[in-house]
Design a protein around this motif. Sequence first.
Motif, short mmCIF file in Angstrom:
data_model
loop_
_atom_site.label_atom_id
_atom_site.label_comp_id
_atom_site.label_asym_id
_atom_site.label_seq_id
_atom_site.Cartn_x
_atom_site.Cartn_y
_atom_site.Cartn_z
N UNK A 100 43.83 27.15 35.22
CA UNK A 100 45.20 27.40 35.67
C UNK A 100 45.13 28.04 37.05
N UNK A 101 45.72 27.39 38.04
CA UNK A 101 45.76 27.90 39.41
C UNK A 101 47.05 28.70 39.57
N UNK A 102 46.89 30.00 39.80
CA UNK A 102 48.03 30.92 39.81
C UNK A 102 48.64 31.01 41.21
N UNK A 103 49.96 30.98 41.27
CA UNK A 103 50.67 31.17 42.53
C UNK A 103 51.79 32.18 42.31
N UNK A 104 51.72 33.29 43.03
CA UNK A 104 52.78 34.30 42.95
C UNK A 104 53.86 33.99 43.97
N UNK A 105 55.10 34.07 43.55
CA UNK A 105 56.23 33.83 44.44
C UNK A 105 56.25 34.88 45.55
N UNK A 106 56.15 34.40 46.81
CA UNK A 106 56.21 35.31 47.96
C UNK A 106 55.38 36.57 47.70
N UNK A 107 54.08 36.34 47.49
CA UNK A 107 53.18 37.42 47.06
C UNK A 107 53.30 38.68 47.90
N UNK A 108 53.46 38.52 49.23
CA UNK A 108 53.52 39.70 50.10
C UNK A 108 54.96 40.16 50.33
N UNK A 109 55.89 39.21 50.37
CA UNK A 109 57.28 39.55 50.68
C UNK A 109 57.97 40.33 49.56
N UNK A 110 57.51 40.15 48.32
CA UNK A 110 58.18 40.79 47.19
C UNK A 110 57.39 41.95 46.60
N UNK A 111 56.31 42.35 47.26
CA UNK A 111 55.55 43.49 46.74
C UNK A 111 56.42 44.74 46.71
N UNK A 112 56.37 45.43 45.60
CA UNK A 112 57.15 46.65 45.45
C UNK A 112 56.36 47.84 45.98
N UNK A 113 56.94 48.58 46.90
CA UNK A 113 56.22 49.68 47.55
C UNK A 113 55.90 50.81 46.59
N UNK A 114 56.80 51.05 45.66
CA UNK A 114 56.55 52.12 44.67
C UNK A 114 55.34 51.75 43.81
N UNK A 115 55.18 50.46 43.51
CA UNK A 115 54.04 50.01 42.72
C UNK A 115 52.74 50.22 43.49
N UNK A 116 52.76 49.92 44.80
CA UNK A 116 51.58 50.12 45.64
C UNK A 116 51.15 51.59 45.64
N UNK A 117 52.12 52.47 45.89
CA UNK A 117 51.82 53.90 45.96
C UNK A 117 51.36 54.42 44.60
N UNK A 118 51.99 53.90 43.53
CA UNK A 118 51.60 54.32 42.19
C UNK A 118 50.17 53.94 41.86
#
Length: 235
Positions: free
Chosen positions: A19-37
């Motif tokens: 299964x080849x995975x593709x995330x929708x707008x992988x960088x555009x939809x990243x949640x900043x709170x998730x990154x910091x967490x």
Amino acid sequence: MHMTLIVIRTDIIHKFIAVFIDFTKAFDLLNRATIIGKLEKIGRDNPLRVSINNILAHNEVRIQDGKTKFELIVESNSVLQGDPLSPLHFNVVISDITKIIQNAPSVRMYLYGNDIVIGSSNRRELQEIMDRLENFAMDNRLKLNCGKTVQMVFRKGGKVAEYDKITYKGEELNNVNTFRYLGITFQPTIKSFRGHIRERTLAAIRSIYDIEDPTRLSLSSTMTLFNAKTLPVIT
């Protein structure tokens, strides 16, 4: 050949569902709170975490078209466009994605940036991992692009059996006969790269025609252009 591709090719000996995975707008939809967490793992007061938190805390964008000066837009989501740290932020968010394949001995996961492949010779275990991936995506505020997330059944021949179909959120994934991954065009018969060779050959021919009127150039100049433009396409 890229090491990830070598590993995939080694694993695909008998029937193998990938299964080849593709995330929708992988960088555009990243949640900043998730990154910091996620960065709290290296320490809440770690200078790197504090710096990234400050970078992502408040960003303003103003669009100008030479005539109108638009109002400031405050960015509260996604990573910064053109920031060299942005790929790292995505890697931070998916850093623990490999945990979803724990206790699934037949399942393999291949990661290179945001290019992810999950595969197994065991359809049941692979389906279970896809169900776990759904929960992982929800927990990390990611979204799979179900139109571009596809499956390929590597096999010696014949049609794909109904019991080899993989679903995501109850919907069957599209089964494809060719897929381009890390620059290589894969086909269901892993020992055949005819599709990739054909694609590279056509691309090389197109690049040759970009050299206008080579008969007016010296042989040395023509070969220099060929080596600079066409040879990399072939190799």
